[in-house]
Motif scaffolding. Structure first.
Motif, PDB file in Angstrom:
ATOM      1  N   GLU A 110       0.836  -1.202   0.000  1.00 20.68           N
ATOM      2  CA  GLU A 110       0.000   0.000   0.000  1.00 20.68           C
ATOM      3  C   GLU A 110       0.871   1.252   0.000  1.00 20.68           C
ATOM      4  N   VAL A 111       0.223   2.408  -0.119  1.00 19.12           N
ATOM      5  CA  VAL A 111       0.903   3.682   0.104  1.00 19.12           C
ATOM      6  C   VAL A 111       0.625   4.099   1.546  1.00 19.12           C
ATOM      7  N   ARG A 112       1.680   4.390   2.277  1.00 20.60           N
ATOM      8  CA  ARG A 112       1.542   4.791   3.676  1.00 20.60           C
ATOM      9  C   ARG A 112       2.517   5.933   3.947  1.00 20.60           C
ATOM     10  N   ASP A 113       2.037   6.971   4.586  1.00 19.99           N
ATOM     11  CA  ASP A 113       2.888   8.131   4.916  1.00 19.99           C
ATOM     12  C   ASP A 113       3.634   8.657   3.691  1.00 19.99           C
ATOM     13  N   TYR A 117       4.807   0.965   0.684  1.00 18.21           N
ATOM     14  CA  TYR A 117       5.059   0.145   1.873  1.00 18.21           C
ATOM     15  C   TYR A 117       4.665  -1.292   1.555  1.00 18.21           C
ATOM     16  N   LEU A 118       5.658  -2.188   1.613  1.00 19.14           N
ATOM     17  CA  LEU A 118       5.412  -3.611   1.363  1.00 19.14           C
ATOM     18  C   LEU A 118       5.899  -4.412   2.555  1.00 19.14           C
ATOM     19  N   VAL A 119       5.133  -5.419   2.932  1.00 16.84           N
ATOM     20  CA  VAL A 119       5.593  -6.411   3.898  1.00 16.84           C
ATOM     21  C   VAL A 119       5.324  -7.774   3.280  1.00 16.84           C
ATOM     22  N   THR A 120       6.376  -8.584   3.177  1.00 14.76           N
ATOM     23  CA  THR A 120       6.221  -9.917   2.594  1.00 14.76           C
ATOM     24  C   THR A 120       6.701 -10.973   3.577  1.00 14.76           C
ATOM     25  N   ARG A 121       6.132 -12.164   3.449  1.00 11.95           N
ATOM     26  CA  ARG A 121       6.567 -13.318   4.253  1.00 11.95           C
ATOM     27  C   ARG A 121       7.001 -14.422   3.313  1.00 11.95           C
ATOM     28  N   GLU A 136      10.613 -12.303   7.197  1.00 10.79           N
ATOM     29  CA  GLU A 136       9.626 -11.248   6.955  1.00 10.79           C
ATOM     30  C   GLU A 136      10.396 -10.034   6.457  1.00 10.79           C
ATOM     31  N   ARG A 137       9.984  -9.507   5.301  1.00  3.78           N
ATOM     32  CA  ARG A 137      10.669  -8.370   4.691  1.00  3.78           C
ATOM     33  C   ARG A 137       9.758  -7.147   4.736  1.00  3.78           C
ATOM     34  N   THR A 138      10.289  -6.067   5.267  1.00  4.33           N
ATOM     35  CA  THR A 138       9.564  -4.803   5.328  1.00  4.33           C
ATOM     36  C   THR A 138      10.293  -3.802   4.439  1.00  4.33           C
ATOM     37  N   ILE A 139       9.596  -3.303   3.436  1.00  2.00           N
ATOM     38  CA  ILE A 139      10.231  -2.466   2.421  1.00  2.00           C
ATOM     39  C   ILE A 139       9.470  -1.143   2.304  1.00  2.00           C
ATOM     40  N   ARG A 148      15.862   8.763  -5.018  1.00  2.60           N
ATOM     41  CA  ARG A 148      14.884   7.725  -4.707  1.00  2.60           C
ATOM     42  C   ARG A 148      15.577   6.728  -3.786  1.00  2.60           C
ATOM     43  N   TRP A 149      14.814   6.092  -2.908  1.00  2.47           N
ATOM     44  CA  TRP A 149      15.446   5.151  -1.988  1.00  2.47           C
ATOM     45  C   TRP A 149      14.515   3.983  -1.673  1.00  2.47           C
ATOM     46  N   ILE A 150      15.150   2.894  -1.283  1.00  2.00           N
ATOM     47  CA  ILE A 150      14.447   1.680  -0.857  1.00  2.00           C
ATOM     48  C   ILE A 150      15.031   1.269   0.485  1.00  2.00           C
ATOM     49  N   ASP A 151      14.221   1.295   1.528  1.00  2.00           N
ATOM     50  CA  ASP A 151      14.631   0.792   2.848  1.00  2.00           C
ATOM     51  C   ASP A 151      14.160  -0.649   2.948  1.00  2.00           C
ATOM     52  N   TYR A 152      15.095  -1.569   3.086  1.00  2.00           N
ATOM     53  CA  TYR A 152      14.813  -3.003   2.953  1.00  2.00           C
ATOM     54  C   TYR A 152      15.288  -3.704   4.224  1.00  2.00           C
ATOM     55  N   THR A 153      14.337  -4.144   5.024  1.00  2.00           N
ATOM     56  CA  THR A 153      14.636  -4.829   6.286  1.00  2.00           C
ATOM     57  C   THR A 153      14.183  -6.274   6.191  1.00  2.00           C
ATOM     58  N   THR A 154      15.094  -7.191   6.473  1.00  2.00           N
ATOM     59  CA  THR A 154      14.765  -8.619   6.478  1.00  2.00           C
ATOM     60  C   THR A 154      14.933  -9.166   7.887  1.00  2.00           C
TER      61      THR A 154
END
Length: 302
Positions: A110-113, A117-121, A136-139, A148-154
């Protein structure tokens, strides 16, 4: 501050996964299955150029070698996980079963703030069909008038019992840059690390960040990766190659040059997890022009 600029993000489901656009123009696609894992491709920088290698997700672009088919634009994987290789494909040509990182669901898309915003499992599944661990990935994807930037947390989860991420150079959070950007290209790009190392000298060395820039369609553009100061083994070592591979690796040590930090295999106890966060910055110009060091300081303070 970023929102004042008013980048209008949109997120939509597509057959391949999810597509993210900015002001009606394609930014990137999250593919739930690319070869044996999820991948993000294409990735369009602020200058309008595709900044990651197209092969093998699409036709090979200018000066792109058809090598390392497991290098898929932007991805997260590792070469030894409980002894199994999730990085390279072995015998895929002969149709042999492969270890795979298997998408389970989008918990959010979705679009958030004002950002995408993506969350995948995902489950890490052996060629025999056994789940080894999960993640679980939070992007978050953002933009302003310059970047442009991508914040990618695994978050790696020892969901099936303890899991060990082994000592190998083959990993972990990775990008393969566009063919014309690589150091070995005709006009030649450059690798620059936070410690001032350049080109071949950056390989296997620790750094807070590494930037890889070069010419794309007549203009200089780059991709920088920042390692979060909260990460396990920060600053980590970097598996960054002059042919265009670019990866933050907090586990490898024996392949890399001797010295500090002494990294190595990491075991996550059953039921526990390990979180790794990175920011990918897509920029115009070279490292100095894009003030990559200054941007990392801001990221580290967040």
């Amino acid at each position: 501050a970023h929102l004042a600029w008013g980048a209008d993000f949109a997120v939509k489901k597509i057959d391949a996964g999810v597509e993210v656009s900015i002001d009606g123009q394609l930014f990137c696609q999250y593919h739930v299955k690319s070869g044996r894992q999820p991948a993000i491709w294409p990735i369009i920088g602020p200058g309008g150029q595709a900044l990651t290698r197209a092969y093998p997700l699409g036709p090979a672009g200018e000066q792109e070698n058809k090598d390392h088919p497991h290098h898929r634009s932007l991805w997260f994987s590792h070469g030894i996980v409980n002894g199994l290789d999730f990085w390279a494909a072995h015998g895929a040509d002969e149709g042999k079963p492969q270890n795979q990182i298997v998408h389970q669901e989008f918990a959010a898309a979705e679009v958030r703030d004002g950002q995408a915003y993506l969350v995948t499992r995902n489950n890490w599944v052996s060629a025999e069909g056994e789940t080894v661990c999960s993640d679980e990935r939070t992007i978050w994807m953002g933009a302003d008038e310059k970047y442009r930037w991508i914040d990618y947390t695994t978050r790696l989860i020892a969901s099936e019992g303890e899991v060990t991420f082994g000592d190998t150079k083959e990993g972990t959070f990775a990008v393969r840059v566009a063919g014309t950007m690589k150091v070995e290209a005709e006009q030649g790009g450059q690798i620059v690390s936070s410690t001032g190392r350049r080109g071949l000298d950056a390989w296997g060395q620790p750094a807070d960040w590494v930037d890889y820039y070069g010419p794309v369609k007549g203009k200089t553009a780059g991709i920088a990766i920042f390692s979060s100061p909260r990460n396990y083994q920060h600053p980590c070592r970097w598996h960054v190659r002059t042919y265009g591979l670019f990866a933050a690796n907090p586990f490898g040590v024996h392949h890399f040059p001797e010295g500090e930090p002494v990294q190595g295999a990491k075991t996550i106890p059953a039921g526990d997890s390990l979180t790794l966060s990175y920011r990918v910055v897509l920029h115009n110009g070279n490292t100095e022009e894009a003030d990559i060091g200054g941007l990392d300081k801001k990221y580290a303070a967040e």
